[in-house]
Design a protein around this motif. Structure first.
Motif, short mmCIF file in Angstrom:
data_model
loop_
_atom_site.label_atom_id
_atom_site.label_comp_id
_atom_site.label_asym_id
_atom_site.label_seq_id
_atom_site.Cartn_x
_atom_site.Cartn_y
_atom_site.Cartn_z
N TYR A 268 -3.96 36.57 61.08
CA TYR A 268 -2.73 36.56 60.31
C TYR A 268 -1.76 37.62 60.77
N GLY A 269 -1.99 38.17 61.94
CA GLY A 269 -1.19 39.30 62.39
C GLY A 269 0.27 39.00 62.62
N GLY A 270 0.58 37.73 62.78
CA GLY A 270 1.97 37.38 63.01
C GLY A 270 2.46 37.90 64.34
N ALA A 271 3.78 37.99 64.46
CA ALA A 271 4.38 38.37 65.73
C ALA A 271 4.00 39.78 66.13
N THR A 272 3.74 40.62 65.14
CA THR A 272 3.41 42.00 65.46
C THR A 272 2.03 42.12 66.08
N ASN A 273 1.14 41.16 65.77
CA ASN A 273 -0.24 41.24 66.27
C ASN A 273 -0.84 42.60 66.00
N LYS A 274 -0.70 43.08 64.76
CA LYS A 274 -1.24 44.40 64.44
C LYS A 274 -2.75 44.41 64.64
N LEU A 275 -3.21 45.42 65.32
CA LEU A 275 -4.63 45.58 65.54
C LEU A 275 -5.21 46.48 64.47
N ILE A 276 -6.49 46.23 64.16
CA ILE A 276 -7.19 47.08 63.21
C ILE A 276 -8.28 47.81 63.97
N PHE A 277 -8.19 49.14 63.96
CA PHE A 277 -9.06 49.97 64.78
C PHE A 277 -10.19 50.58 63.96
N GLY A 278 -11.39 50.59 64.56
CA GLY A 278 -12.46 51.39 64.01
C GLY A 278 -12.23 52.85 64.35
N THR A 279 -13.04 53.73 63.78
CA THR A 279 -12.88 55.16 64.02
C THR A 279 -13.59 55.62 65.29
N GLY A 280 -14.38 54.72 65.88
CA GLY A 280 -14.99 55.03 67.16
C GLY A 280 -16.37 55.64 67.07
N THR A 281 -17.10 55.49 68.16
CA THR A 281 -18.38 56.17 68.37
C THR A 281 -18.21 57.11 69.54
N LEU A 282 -18.49 58.37 69.32
CA LEU A 282 -18.37 59.37 70.38
C LEU A 282 -19.69 59.47 71.12
N LEU A 283 -19.66 59.05 72.38
CA LEU A 283 -20.87 59.03 73.22
C LEU A 283 -20.84 60.20 74.19
N ALA A 284 -21.93 60.91 74.24
CA ALA A 284 -22.09 62.00 75.22
C ALA A 284 -23.31 61.67 76.07
N VAL A 285 -23.10 61.58 77.38
CA VAL A 285 -24.19 61.33 78.32
C VAL A 285 -24.51 62.64 79.00
N GLN A 286 -25.75 63.06 78.86
CA GLN A 286 -26.14 64.35 79.43
C GLN A 286 -27.01 64.17 80.67
N PRO A 287 -26.88 65.07 81.64
CA PRO A 287 -27.68 64.93 82.87
C PRO A 287 -29.14 65.26 82.62
#
Lengths: 115, 115
Positions: free
Chosen positions: A96-115
């Motif tokens: 239903y975003g219409g012409a604006t095509n508004k996106l809905i964002f999650g807050t994210g997952t912060l990934l840390a890859v360690q050696p």
């Protein structure tokens, strides 16, 4: 309550290991679902896009899955590299975003890859 | 070609001052978005420009916020009488068209700190 929720909030893994990030959404109906990668100090970059009729999409070592019935998506990272350290954001484009095509964002997952 | 660029990359200002943030979209992209990303929050839609159409300003949090897009290219986001709660990263994105599957390409953002 956020319409797009991600888990875990943060994750630490060792280089070479696999991991799976989760996204639950309540947006309905929706047009497509994307996973973005955001490096520190950078803007988000699109990794995968799936329409509501698709179940899986791969981009190199990244594989996204979508279950539209349960409203869940996951991002699987195979053989992680140090450069995978970033925030991974699940983004839903409502139908239903219409012409604006508004996106809905999650807050994210912060990934840390360690050696 | 060049991606989306934003300037300045960092801006520190005193409460009550006005600030201007600039976005140079990808050449030929007709759609331009401004978002705000606060710590621990998902990206928040602010405003959308599409060609010569009237902008969608529905995301602007107060009348202290305004934006312009001149000549269908460069955009400026202005925040008047800044408040400490305005501190955030302001991201600009552009995309080539209006299809929901068209990818939004993000700039690196401007980190605004209001003291």
């Amino acid at each position: 309550k956020n319409q797009v929720e991600q888990s875990p909030q943060s994750l630490i893994i060792l280089e070479g290991k696999n991991c799976t990030l989760q996204c639950n959404y309540t947006v309905s109906p929706f047009s497509n679902l994307r996973w973005y990668k955001q490096d520190t100090g950078r803007g988000p970059v699109s990794l995968t896009i799936m329409t509501f009729s698709e179940n899986t999409k791969s981009n190199g070592r990244y594989t996204a899955t979508l279950d539209a019935d349960t409203k869940q998506s996951s991002l699987h990272i195979t053989a992680s590299q140090l450069s995978d350290s970033a925030s991974y954001i699940c983004v839903v484009s409502p139908a239903y975003g219409g012409a604006t095509n508004k996106l809905i964002f999650g807050t994210g997952t912060l990934l840390a890859v360690q050696p | 070609g060049a991606g989306v660029s934003q300037s300045p990359s960092n801006k520190v200002t005193e409460k009550g001052k006005d600030v201007e943030l600039r976005c140079d979209p990808i050449s030929g992209h007709t759609a331009l978005y401004w978002y705000r990303q606060s710590l621990g929050q998902g990206l928040e839609f602010l405003i959308y420009f599409q060609g010569n159409s009237a902008p969608d300003k529905s995301g602007l949090p107060s009348d202290r916020f305004s934006a312009e897009r001149t000549g269908g290219s460069v955009s400026t986001l202005t925040i008047q009488r800044t408040q400490q709660e305005d501190s955030a990263v302001y991201l600009c994105a552009s995309r080539i068209g209006t299809a929901s599957t068209d990818t939004q390409y993000f700039g690196p953002g401007t980190r605004l700190t209001v003291l």
